[in-house]
Motif scaffolding. Structure first.
Motif, PDB file in Angstrom:
ATOM      1  N   LEU A  96       0.904  -1.073  -0.079  1.00  0.00           N
ATOM      2  CA  LEU A  96       0.048   0.012  -0.010  1.00  0.00           C
ATOM      3  C   LEU A  96       0.988   1.312  -0.084  1.00  0.00           C
ATOM      4  O   LEU A  96       1.785   1.145   0.573  1.00  0.00           O
ATOM      5  N   PRO A  97       0.314   2.221  -0.549  1.00  0.00           N
ATOM      6  CA  PRO A  97       1.180   3.492  -0.817  1.00  0.00           C
ATOM      7  C   PRO A  97       1.146   4.318   0.565  1.00  0.00           C
ATOM      8  O   PRO A  97       0.216   4.219   1.368  1.00  0.00           O
ATOM      9  N   LYS A  98       2.144   5.263   0.678  1.00  0.00           N
ATOM     10  CA  LYS A  98       2.555   6.092   1.752  1.00  0.00           C
ATOM     11  C   LYS A  98       2.097   7.586   1.260  1.00  0.00           C
ATOM     12  O   LYS A  98       1.554   8.100   2.397  1.00  0.00           O
ATOM     13  N   GLY A  99       2.547   7.782   0.123  1.00  0.00           N
ATOM     14  CA  GLY A  99       2.476   9.215  -0.064  1.00  0.00           C
ATOM     15  C   GLY A  99       1.429   9.657  -1.136  1.00  0.00           C
ATOM     16  O   GLY A  99       0.583   8.487  -1.288  1.00  0.00           O
ATOM     17  N   ASP A 100       1.443  10.470  -1.998  1.00  0.00           N
ATOM     18  CA  ASP A 100       0.426  10.969  -2.863  1.00  0.00           C
ATOM     19  C   ASP A 100       0.635   9.776  -4.247  1.00  0.00           C
ATOM     20  O   ASP A 100       1.728   9.416  -4.418  1.00  0.00           O
ATOM     21  N   LEU A 101      -0.533   9.757  -5.024  1.00  0.00           N
ATOM     22  CA  LEU A 101      -0.460   9.023  -6.067  1.00  0.00           C
ATOM     23  C   LEU A 101      -0.810  10.005  -7.402  1.00  0.00           C
ATOM     24  O   LEU A 101      -1.450  10.900  -7.402  1.00  0.00           O
ATOM     25  N   VAL A 102       0.076   9.566  -8.399  1.00  0.00           N
ATOM     26  CA  VAL A 102      -0.002  10.280  -9.490  1.00  0.00           C
ATOM     27  C   VAL A 102      -0.396   9.291 -10.862  1.00  0.00           C
ATOM     28  O   VAL A 102       0.292   8.290 -10.907  1.00  0.00           O
ATOM     29  N   PHE A 103      -1.403  10.043 -11.680  1.00  0.00           N
ATOM     30  CA  PHE A 103      -1.913   9.101 -12.741  1.00  0.00           C
ATOM     31  C   PHE A 103      -1.674   9.991 -13.928  1.00  0.00           C
ATOM     32  O   PHE A 103      -2.534  10.801 -14.248  1.00  0.00           O
ATOM     33  N   PRO A 104      -0.822   9.727 -14.705  1.00  0.00           N
ATOM     34  CA  PRO A 104      -0.365  10.514 -15.872  1.00  0.00           C
ATOM     35  C   PRO A 104      -1.843  10.193 -16.799  1.00  0.00           C
ATOM     36  O   PRO A 104      -2.353   9.088 -17.000  1.00  0.00           O
ATOM     37  N   LEU A 105      -2.083  11.245 -17.477  1.00  0.00           N
ATOM     38  CA  LEU A 105      -3.072  10.750 -18.728  1.00  0.00           C
ATOM     39  C   LEU A 105      -2.768  10.326 -19.808  1.00  0.00           C
ATOM     40  O   LEU A 105      -3.564   9.857 -20.649  1.00  0.00           O
ATOM     41  N   LEU A 106      -1.567   9.764 -20.109  1.00  0.00           N
ATOM     42  CA  LEU A 106      -0.992   9.197 -21.003  1.00  0.00           C
ATOM     43  C   LEU A 106      -0.477   7.984 -20.508  1.00  0.00           C
ATOM     44  O   LEU A 106       0.895   8.144 -20.222  1.00  0.00           O
TER      45      LEU A 106
END
Length: 436
Positions: free
Chosen positions: A27-37
């Motif tokens: 499981l993640p600890k920090g922010d999650l980043v979702f690239p649009l590509l």
């Protein structure tokens, strides 16, 4: 077209570092980043803005055009920003940044059981599209597009690619060992779309346990067969896979559907099963973290959007400072200066190496012919490189330069350490950009 004669190379596979490590949920600890590509085609169009609340399973960006893919949130939380972020391709890509609330609240209907036998073909394809599934072997082509050929009845093979021929990668292998029922289940769903098709699972012979697992499950399925392939790189290439299993030949102007085949990676097929039978969109990836610089090589199941830096930490960090970090396999992957980039649908591994074996100065070609001798497509890589360096694009195309699959065999065997693959790939991209 170039005559297809499967040559290729035998190469140290490095799989012993992580092949016996079961998939660990992280499981993640920090922010999650979702690239649009994070797929082939056009970037997705964002559906959320800064400050919006989101849930696990919520569509946060939608396919924008015929070749594009939805993006689904893997966590619940608050949209922190929509901004450009660095990705494992080395590019800055517009991305949705989500602050994880660690509650993992799901959308209504997430994980609900469905009977695919009562669904129409259109409903199955729509479920795959809504789930945001793309080719998880690295190409990232939207799966709903692949499953919609011009004529369903002309498809007579649905091929599941279980070769995983890239060195060091073991995520697909662990999936075949630990969750083979999802692969068989997903293949049965795909076969329901193509009434004349037979399902064939191709696995290299260096994975006997995976072969046995899937054969046991396929024993009572009269339309599914597991075929054993010789271990040789790049056996898992789409053209090599189609040729090895059907004898049919592809070139750069053809799709597998043009020769009656649909080809999907094992992880993609498992994702189809989850999307259609379990109402679970593509929110997680199984990822290998390996290489001789990694303290404890592992296979992880992680939310899409999680930082690779957290995966490296969970694998014990680097036992010594790596000279090279690669996303994807060492043959076709991307070398990067940073590993603080998000997990996406097209990044199945991070590899850390103590020494950069490719950091060797090029010398003049010695005309040994090894690049041609090992090219799986029977091309002349050194000639293509010289044409590319002289900007002779017309002759580059006439000499079948567009047929190169970018496997890296030529660069690997070249004693002069010529950057053959890199030059040819860059030139192909240049030609394609001019066409469009």
């Amino acid at each position: 077209m170039a005559k297809l004669r499967f040559k290729g190379i035998h190469i140290y596979d490095g799989k012993n570092l992580s092949k016996d490590k079961p998939i660990t949920v992280l499981l993640p600890k920090g922010d999650l980043v979702f690239p649009l590509l994070q797929h082939a085609g056009k970037p997705a169009r964002p559906l959320v803005s800064k400050g919006d609340q989101v849930l696990v399973g919520q569509k946060i960006a939608e396919a924008d055009g015929p070749v594009s893919a939805n993006i689904i949130s893997s966590v619940s939380g608050t949209v922190k920003a929509v901004e450009k972020r660095l990705t494992a391709t080395g590019r800055m890509v517009e991305s949705i940044v989500i602050s994880n609330d660690n509650e993992y609240k799901k959308t209504e209907g997430y994980g609900q059981e469905r009977d695919y036998t009562k669904m129409s073909k259109e409903e199955i394809r729509e479920a795959v599209k809504e789930a945001g599934i793309v080719g998880l072997g690295g190409a990232g082509f939207p799966t709903h597009v692949k499953l919609s050929p011009k004529n369903d009845e002309k498809i007579d093979y649905v091929i599941v690619n279980g070769a995983e021929c890239e060195p060091y990668l073991t995520s697909d292998y662990r999936l075949m060992l630990e969750e083979p029922e999802k692969i068989i289940g997903g293949l049965k769903i795909l076969l329901s779309l193509f009434k004349n098709a037979k399902g064939v699972i191709g696995i290299e012979d260096n994975k006997p346990e995976a072969i046995e697992n899937l054969r046991k499950l396929a024993e009572e399925e009269n339309k599914i067969e597991v075929k054993v392939l010789k271990t040789k790189y790049p056996q898992g290439g789409e053209r090599q896979m189609v040729y090895a299993l059907t004898g049919r030949k592809l070139n750069s102007d053809k799709l597998p559907a043009d020769v009656g085949c649909i080809v999907c990676n094992v992880a993609t097929v498992a994702a189809v099963y989850l999307a259609v039978a379990k109402s679970t969109p593509l929110t997680h990836m199984t990822v290998t973290v390996s290489g001789d610089a990694i303290a404890e090589p592992q296979n992880f199941r992680v939310p899409v959007g999680m930082s690779f830096a957290e995966l490296v930490e969970a694998a014990g960090g680097f036992k010594s400072e790596p000279e090279k970090i690669v996303f994807g396999g060492p043959m076709m992957g991307t070398a990067m200066h940073s590993y603080d980039v998000p997990v996406t649908k097209t990044t199945s591994s991070l590899l850390g190496f103590v020494k950069d074996e490719a950091a060797v100065a090029e010398s003049a070609c010695i005309r040994c012919g090894k690049c041609h001798e090992h090219c799986p497509l029977n091309l002349m890589p050194i000639r293509l490189q010289m044409l590319a360096l002289n900007n002779n694009l017309e002759m580059f195309e006439k000499n079948y330069g567009m047929e190169c699959c970018g496997c890296g065999c030529c660069s690997y065997v070249c004693p002069a350490k010529r950057s053959l693959t890199q030059t040819i790939t860059k030139t192909k991209q240049q030609i394609l950009a001019k066409r469009h």
